[in-house]
Motif scaffolding. Sequence first.
Motif, PDB file in Angstrom:
ATOM      1  N   THR A 272       0.817  -1.217   0.000  1.00  0.00           N
ATOM      2  CA  THR A 272       0.000   0.000   0.000  1.00  0.00           C
ATOM      3  C   THR A 272       0.853   1.269   0.000  1.00  0.00           C
ATOM      4  OG1 THR A 272      -0.165  -0.036   2.419  1.00  0.00           O
ATOM      5  CG2 THR A 272      -1.910  -1.137   1.185  1.00  0.00           C
ATOM      6  N   ARG A 273       2.121   1.173  -0.321  1.00  0.00           N
ATOM      7  CA  ARG A 273       2.948   2.380  -0.389  1.00  0.00           C
ATOM      8  C   ARG A 273       2.678   3.136  -1.691  1.00  0.00           C
ATOM      9  NH1 ARG A 273       8.894   0.591   2.069  1.00  0.00           N
ATOM     10  NH2 ARG A 273       8.278   0.888   4.243  1.00  0.00           N
ATOM     11  N   ASP A 274       2.622   4.457  -1.583  1.00  0.00           N
ATOM     12  CA  ASP A 274       2.468   5.311  -2.761  1.00  0.00           C
ATOM     13  C   ASP A 274       3.855   5.562  -3.334  1.00  0.00           C
ATOM     14  OD1 ASP A 274       1.939   7.190  -4.672  1.00  0.00           O
ATOM     15  OD2 ASP A 274       1.212   8.731  -3.283  1.00  0.00           O
ATOM     16  N   ILE A 275       4.330   4.639  -4.154  1.00  0.00           N
ATOM     17  CA  ILE A 275       5.699   4.705  -4.646  1.00  0.00           C
ATOM     18  C   ILE A 275       5.957   5.953  -5.506  1.00  0.00           C
ATOM     19  CG2 ILE A 275       7.470   3.526  -5.992  1.00  0.00           C
ATOM     20  CD1 ILE A 275       6.874   2.156  -3.335  1.00  0.00           C
ATOM     21  N   PRO A 276       5.105   6.293  -6.470  1.00  0.00           N
ATOM     22  CA  PRO A 276       5.374   7.506  -7.252  1.00  0.00           C
ATOM     23  C   PRO A 276       5.461   8.760  -6.375  1.00  0.00           C
ATOM     24  CG  PRO A 276       3.697   6.188  -8.319  1.00  0.00           C
ATOM     25  CD  PRO A 276       3.913   5.578  -6.972  1.00  0.00           C
ATOM     26  N   GLY A 277       4.564   8.861  -5.386  1.00  0.00           N
ATOM     27  CA  GLY A 277       4.596  10.007  -4.489  1.00  0.00           C
ATOM     28  C   GLY A 277       5.882  10.066  -3.695  1.00  0.00           C
ATOM     29  N   LEU A 278       6.329   8.922  -3.197  1.00  0.00           N
ATOM     30  CA  LEU A 278       7.578   8.868  -2.430  1.00  0.00           C
ATOM     31  C   LEU A 278       8.781   9.234  -3.304  1.00  0.00           C
ATOM     32  CD1 LEU A 278       6.872   5.591  -0.437  1.00  0.00           C
ATOM     33  CD2 LEU A 278       7.143   7.886   0.554  1.00  0.00           C
ATOM     34  N   ILE A 279       8.763   8.783  -4.540  1.00  0.00           N
ATOM     35  CA  ILE A 279       9.860   9.099  -5.467  1.00  0.00           C
ATOM     36  C   ILE A 279       9.964  10.606  -5.682  1.00  0.00           C
ATOM     37  CG2 ILE A 279      10.563   8.931  -7.891  1.00  0.00           C
ATOM     38  CD1 ILE A 279      11.244   6.461  -6.382  1.00  0.00           C
ATOM     39  N   GLU A 280       8.835  11.239  -5.943  1.00  0.00           N
ATOM     40  CA  GLU A 280       8.855  12.684  -6.185  1.00  0.00           C
ATOM     41  C   GLU A 280       9.230  13.454  -4.924  1.00  0.00           C
ATOM     42  OE1 GLU A 280       4.953  13.270  -7.954  1.00  0.00           O
ATOM     43  OE2 GLU A 280       5.905  13.343  -9.933  1.00  0.00           O
ATOM     44  N   GLU A 281       8.752  13.006  -3.764  1.00  0.00           N
ATOM     45  CA  GLU A 281       9.122  13.657  -2.513  1.00  0.00           C
ATOM     46  C   GLU A 281      10.616  13.526  -2.236  1.00  0.00           C
ATOM     47  OE1 GLU A 281       6.700  11.928   0.519  1.00  0.00           O
ATOM     48  OE2 GLU A 281       4.824  12.677  -0.362  1.00  0.00           O
ATOM     49  N   GLY A 282      11.239  12.476  -2.782  1.00  0.00           N
ATOM     50  CA  GLY A 282      12.666  12.254  -2.598  1.00  0.00           C
ATOM     51  C   GLY A 282      13.549  13.073  -3.510  1.00  0.00           C
ATOM     52  N   GLY A 283      12.955  13.942  -4.331  1.00  0.00           N
ATOM     53  CA  GLY A 283      13.755  14.836  -5.160  1.00  0.00           C
ATOM     54  C   GLY A 283      13.898  14.436  -6.610  1.00  0.00           C
ATOM     55  N   PHE A 284      13.151  13.427  -7.058  1.00  0.00           N
ATOM     56  CA  PHE A 284      13.229  12.980  -8.448  1.00  0.00           C
ATOM     57  C   PHE A 284      12.098  13.584  -9.269  1.00  0.00           C
ATOM     58  CE2 PHE A 284      15.682   9.867  -6.237  1.00  0.00           C
ATOM     59  CZ  PHE A 284      16.652   9.444  -7.138  1.00  0.00           C
ATOM     60  N   ARG A 285      12.349  13.752 -10.549  1.00  0.00           N
ATOM     61  CA  ARG A 285      11.336  14.205 -11.497  1.00  0.00           C
ATOM     62  C   ARG A 285      10.942  13.030 -12.377  1.00  0.00           C
ATOM     63  NH1 ARG A 285      12.304  15.957 -16.559  1.00  0.00           N
ATOM     64  NH2 ARG A 285      14.489  16.372 -16.071  1.00  0.00           N
ATOM     65  N   VAL A 286       9.685  12.641 -12.326  1.00  0.00           N
ATOM     66  CA  VAL A 286       9.230  11.492 -13.103  1.00  0.00           C
ATOM     67  C   VAL A 286       9.120  11.895 -14.560  1.00  0.00           C
ATOM     68  CG1 VAL A 286       7.336   9.867 -13.465  1.00  0.00           C
ATOM     69  CG2 VAL A 286       7.999  10.501 -11.133  1.00  0.00           C
ATOM     70  N   GLU A 287       9.828  11.166 -15.426  1.00  0.00           N
ATOM     71  CA  GLU A 287       9.801  11.433 -16.862  1.00  0.00           C
ATOM     72  C   GLU A 287       8.755  10.593 -17.585  1.00  0.00           C
ATOM     73  OE1 GLU A 287      13.755  10.533 -18.117  1.00  0.00           O
ATOM     74  OE2 GLU A 287      14.463  12.573 -17.793  1.00  0.00           O
ATOM     75  N   GLN A 288       8.614   9.356 -17.130  1.00  0.00           N
ATOM     76  CA  GLN A 288       7.687   8.436 -17.806  1.00  0.00           C
ATOM     77  C   GLN A 288       7.165   7.452 -16.772  1.00  0.00           C
ATOM     78  OE1 GLN A 288       9.463   6.269 -21.043  1.00  0.00           O
ATOM     79  NE2 GLN A 288       7.882   4.681 -21.006  1.00  0.00           N
ATOM     80  N   MET A 289       5.860   7.172 -16.815  1.00  0.00           N
ATOM     81  CA  MET A 289       5.299   6.217 -15.871  1.00  0.00           C
ATOM     82  C   MET A 289       4.163   5.452 -16.529  1.00  0.00           C
ATOM     83  SD  MET A 289       3.945   6.712 -11.962  1.00  0.00           S
ATOM     84  CE  MET A 289       2.605   7.834 -12.330  1.00  0.00           C
ATOM     85  N   GLU A 290       4.179   4.142 -16.342  1.00  0.00           N
ATOM     86  CA  GLU A 290       3.078   3.290 -16.789  1.00  0.00           C
ATOM     87  C   GLU A 290       2.582   2.528 -15.573  1.00  0.00           C
ATOM     88  OE1 GLU A 290       4.287   0.786 -19.985  1.00  0.00           O
ATOM     89  OE2 GLU A 290       5.318   2.412 -21.036  1.00  0.00           O
ATOM     90  N   THR A 291       1.274   2.448 -15.416  1.00  0.00           N
ATOM     91  CA  THR A 291       0.698   1.697 -14.309  1.00  0.00           C
ATOM     92  C   THR A 291      -0.250   0.649 -14.827  1.00  0.00           C
ATOM     93  OG1 THR A 291      -1.149   3.233 -14.061  1.00  0.00           O
ATOM     94  CG2 THR A 291       0.848   3.715 -12.788  1.00  0.00           C
ATOM     95  N   GLY A 292      -0.461  -0.383 -14.007  1.00  0.00           N
ATOM     96  CA  GLY A 292      -1.372  -1.435 -14.445  1.00  0.00           C
ATOM     97  C   GLY A 292      -1.817  -2.260 -13.262  1.00  0.00           C
TER      98      GLY A 292
END
Length: 211
Positions: free
Chosen positions: A191-211
Amino acid sequence: MLIISQLEGSGYQFCLVRLGGREPVLSFYRNRVYPHIVTVLGNPKPIQKIRQQLIPSAQGTVLEIGVGPGVNFAYYDPTKVSKIYALEPNPGMVVRAENQRRWTKLDIEFLDLPGEQIPLPDGSVDSVVSRFTLCTIPGVADAIRGIGRVLRPGGRFLFFEHGLSPDIRVRRWQERTEPFFQWAFEGCHVTRDIPGLIEEGGFRVEQMETG
């Protein structure tokens, strides 16, 4: 969830809880049984397809955290990768990953430490790869900052993780079954919000696919 992110980040912490007299049993499960389960379950065809899409994007000096039994090794492009630091604290996993390494021509150096203790200098790697690892790290926010620390400016963090579903029906199922996943899969949090944690950690998401 396939995410390719671009850097900006530093830090990291990990905790291992020992349960008194149950430690020998837990160690046997962790070092012998769990690696076998991951090997058997870890690469069905849908997962293979994502590995084939994601892993060849790694280049230069690579850090892979949570190497597990080394399934990803077969998917790296040896013409693009100069060295792989394979971080894995579980000795049972390392034995299996060593066997996988023998089938490749990659320069792989194993680091038998948890992800929160990356023994590499700041800005020393070009790519970091993670699959089904961020869900298990207790101090995941610190871990992500630590990944940012070792990436060079402009480096890439490529990962494939499971996490909190945007579908409320799936999310309810995840919440009900998470205690089982935590018990059976090294503290896995589905149940972790991985994309949210990544962005909070200082990364900029360039591409994301979910399923």
